[in-house]
Design a protein around this motif. Sequence first.
Motif, PDB file in Angstrom:
ATOM      1  N   ASP A 127       0.836  -1.209   0.000  1.00 50.33           N
ATOM      2  CA  ASP A 127       0.000   0.000   0.000  1.00 50.33           C
ATOM      3  C   ASP A 127       0.863   1.248   0.000  1.00 50.33           C
ATOM      4  O   ASP A 127       1.787   1.374   0.821  1.00 50.33           O
ATOM      5  CB  ASP A 127      -0.903   0.038   1.251  1.00 50.33           C
ATOM      6  CG  ASP A 127      -2.159  -0.788   1.039  1.00 50.33           C
ATOM      7  OD1 ASP A 127      -2.369  -1.247  -0.102  1.00 50.33           O
ATOM      8  OD2 ASP A 127      -2.914  -0.974   2.019  1.00 50.33           O
ATOM      9  N   GLY A 128       0.565   2.146  -0.907  1.00 48.88           N
ATOM     10  CA  GLY A 128       1.260   3.436  -0.918  1.00 48.88           C
ATOM     11  C   GLY A 128       2.639   3.404  -1.562  1.00 48.88           C
ATOM     12  O   GLY A 128       3.303   4.433  -1.647  1.00 48.88           O
ATOM     13  N   THR A 129       3.087   2.214  -2.018  1.00 46.40           N
ATOM     14  CA  THR A 129       4.426   2.152  -2.620  1.00 46.40           C
ATOM     15  C   THR A 129       4.382   2.376  -4.127  1.00 46.40           C
ATOM     16  O   THR A 129       5.413   2.634  -4.744  1.00 46.40           O
ATOM     17  CB  THR A 129       5.075   0.773  -2.394  1.00 46.40           C
ATOM     18  OG1 THR A 129       4.238  -0.221  -3.008  1.00 46.40           O
ATOM     19  CG2 THR A 129       5.249   0.453  -0.918  1.00 46.40           C
ATOM     20  N   GLY A 130       3.188   2.211  -4.730  1.00 46.21           N
ATOM     21  CA  GLY A 130       3.106   2.312  -6.185  1.00 46.21           C
ATOM     22  C   GLY A 130       3.520   1.022  -6.868  1.00 46.21           C
ATOM     23  O   GLY A 130       3.577   0.940  -8.091  1.00 46.21           O
ATOM     24  N   VAL A 131       3.823   0.005  -6.073  1.00 47.10           N
ATOM     25  CA  VAL A 131       4.226  -1.296  -6.625  1.00 47.10           C
ATOM     26  C   VAL A 131       3.038  -2.247  -6.480  1.00 47.10           C
ATOM     27  O   VAL A 131       2.392  -2.272  -5.426  1.00 47.10           O
ATOM     28  CB  VAL A 131       5.447  -1.849  -5.858  1.00 47.10           C
ATOM     29  CG1 VAL A 131       5.792  -3.256  -6.307  1.00 47.10           C
ATOM     30  CG2 VAL A 131       6.635  -0.924  -6.019  1.00 47.10           C
ATOM     31  N   ALA A 174      10.884  -1.842  -2.298  1.00 47.63           N
ATOM     32  CA  ALA A 174       9.566  -1.279  -2.638  1.00 47.63           C
ATOM     33  C   ALA A 174       9.212  -0.187  -1.642  1.00 47.63           C
ATOM     34  O   ALA A 174       8.760   0.900  -2.014  1.00 47.63           O
ATOM     35  CB  ALA A 174       8.504  -2.378  -2.636  1.00 47.63           C
ATOM     36  N   LYS A 175       9.460  -0.463  -0.368  1.00 47.88           N
ATOM     37  CA  LYS A 175       9.099   0.512   0.661  1.00 47.88           C
ATOM     38  C   LYS A 175      10.007   1.743   0.600  1.00 47.88           C
ATOM     39  O   LYS A 175       9.610   2.828   1.019  1.00 47.88           O
ATOM     40  CB  LYS A 175       9.141  -0.133   2.047  1.00 47.88           C
ATOM     41  CG  LYS A 175       7.980  -1.122   2.203  1.00 47.88           C
ATOM     42  CD  LYS A 175       7.793  -1.647   3.597  1.00 47.88           C
ATOM     43  CE  LYS A 175       6.504  -2.472   3.653  1.00 47.88           C
ATOM     44  NZ  LYS A 175       6.427  -3.344   4.822  1.00 47.88           N
ATOM     45  N   ALA A 176      11.215   1.554   0.079  1.00 48.36           N
ATOM     46  CA  ALA A 176      12.145   2.685  -0.019  1.00 48.36           C
ATOM     47  C   ALA A 176      11.859   3.556  -1.248  1.00 48.36           C
ATOM     48  O   ALA A 176      12.555   4.530  -1.496  1.00 48.36           O
ATOM     49  CB  ALA A 176      13.582   2.166  -0.058  1.00 48.36           C
ATOM     50  N   GLY A 177      10.848   3.157  -2.044  1.00 53.52           N
ATOM     51  CA  GLY A 177      10.458   4.010  -3.169  1.00 53.52           C
ATOM     52  C   GLY A 177      11.192   3.709  -4.468  1.00 53.52           C
ATOM     53  O   GLY A 177      11.136   4.499  -5.410  1.00 53.52           O
ATOM     54  N   ASP A 178      11.870   2.578  -4.541  1.00 52.51           N
ATOM     55  CA  ASP A 178      12.578   2.220  -5.779  1.00 52.51           C
ATOM     56  C   ASP A 178      11.565   1.611  -6.768  1.00 52.51           C
ATOM     57  O   ASP A 178      11.650   0.439  -7.121  1.00 52.51           O
ATOM     58  CB  ASP A 178      13.697   1.228  -5.437  1.00 52.51           C
ATOM     59  CG  ASP A 178      14.601   0.941  -6.621  1.00 52.51           C
ATOM     60  OD1 ASP A 178      14.330   1.499  -7.709  1.00 52.51           O
ATOM     61  OD2 ASP A 178      15.552   0.165  -6.462  1.00 52.51           O
TER      62      ASP A 178
END
Length: 523
Positions: free
Chosen positions: A419-423, A479-483
């Motif tokens: 959720d919220g990661t865009g992945v 994923a959580k780090a926004g990569d």
Amino acid sequence: MTMNREGRPTAAGEASVSAIDTFTGNRALQQEEALIFEIGRHGTTGVDLDEPEAFTPRLGKLQRRLPLDLPGLSEPEAVRHYVRLSQKNYAIDSGLYPLGSCTMKHNPRLNEKAARLPGFADIHPLQPLSTVPGAVELMAELGRWLIEMTGMTSVALSPKAGAHGELCGMMAIKAAIEARGEPRDIVLVPESAHGTNPATAALLGFKVVTVPARADGTVDPEAVKALLSPQVAAIMLTNPNTCGLFERDVVAIAAAVHAAGAYFYCDGANFNAIVGKAKVGELGVDAMHINLHKTFSTPHGGGGPGAGPVVFSSRLAAFAPLPFVRIEAEGPVLVEDKAELQAGETPFGRMVAFHGQMGMFVRALAYMLSHGGNGLRQASEDAVLNANYVRAGLRDVMTQPSGDRTCMHEVLFDDGFLDGTGVTTLDFAKAMIDEGYHPMTMYFPLVVHGAMLIEPTESESKASLDLFVATLRDLVMKAKAGDVARFREAPRFAPRRRLDETRAARQPKLTYERPAPFEQAAE
Ligand SMILES: *Cc1c(COP(=O)(O)O)cnc(C)c1O
């Protein structure tokens, strides 16, 4: 993305693939492989044939006017083509294969050796039975093991896959209902069921009524009771279910189904979790298929033949299809024809022309005999242990829809942790390919949002599971780090990137069309 003539995306056209494009399209030892029609030439062959002597063809109007359009390759070219294609397949022999629901476990080579014994491999289904007593005995022995392990009464060995077994079991149920002269035309199927369950019921003309799932994905006996009526023919229930959980209320569900005069079909595809632990006959099951290719380790996927024997309770045993093995005082007898039936045997018909997948029977029995009863139980225990080991290794970073509950042989995650990661689940699975893993099962069961179903199987070592867990943890962190790019662009290192999978499934292109008419191309 550039496409080649066949509409396949080409690696060379993808700027983001890597900084370095190669002239050949090959990436290191990963060879680009064109279709055999694209690389083959007319007039080349792997064998030298003498020019035929002059002759007058007698084919009349049937004679070909154009030369046969076959791609010619030298022997080394043909060998390379097929070896390279085979290397593009990810297989259980190349790495951990966590595809949930599919039980991609190691296929011991001993099974292969047994299946190749000439006495099994070279026999013909039309050979007189008196010349193949060993094969009949093997079928009897396999049936005996399946009946013993499930606590059921009889077995139909002939169905050729799980779905075919479902059809067989439901045809027996239909025959039993017709014999009773009852107008039952409804089959209950839980929401989480494998698609083959409703498809099977519908194919036989039953109306499918969906049983809603509880929040944890299991079936509530009260929900079943609310749907039972004199119109209901059967319930088709998977146990352990497709969420990887044992249906704790299975006995209550069976009792309610029987009290309503209906039958209990169990989808036994997940039998690998309970062999030697629970006998489905004692849980009230009337018919269940067993995927030999899952539970008993015969090779499958990508074209390996399957086998889906069905075991029956005493309530349905008489309806088991031809052929079946009857145990007589002198030994096992293969009953192939209606004329050979005895009182009380009322088969609904037959599923296949001959006897089923003999090669799979040999492999499955070799697996059973080499493990023994204790070994089979241990395989189930280890399968469950391994799935829970993966669960324990990931539960603090991934989300489980069923809460933090011990699972059976496979562990189910949802996409809550993304959720919220865009992945998305799809992106996450594709990123696993870059890490050298076949993805887990995605978006199944449908009752779970963004489902990821992981089945490591018993044949993975602790070291292999540790690496798998560490890899997934690393992906979660990225994923959580926004990569996000790493995921959206994945797979970056595979020979093909993202395909239009829906189009590939719905509109497969199975014929090759030459870009130029053949006469011109041949010149
Ligand atoms: C694999 C599977 C089936 C179908 O079996 P096939 O051998 O592929 O036809 C049915 N139900 C479940 C739960 C399965 O996992």
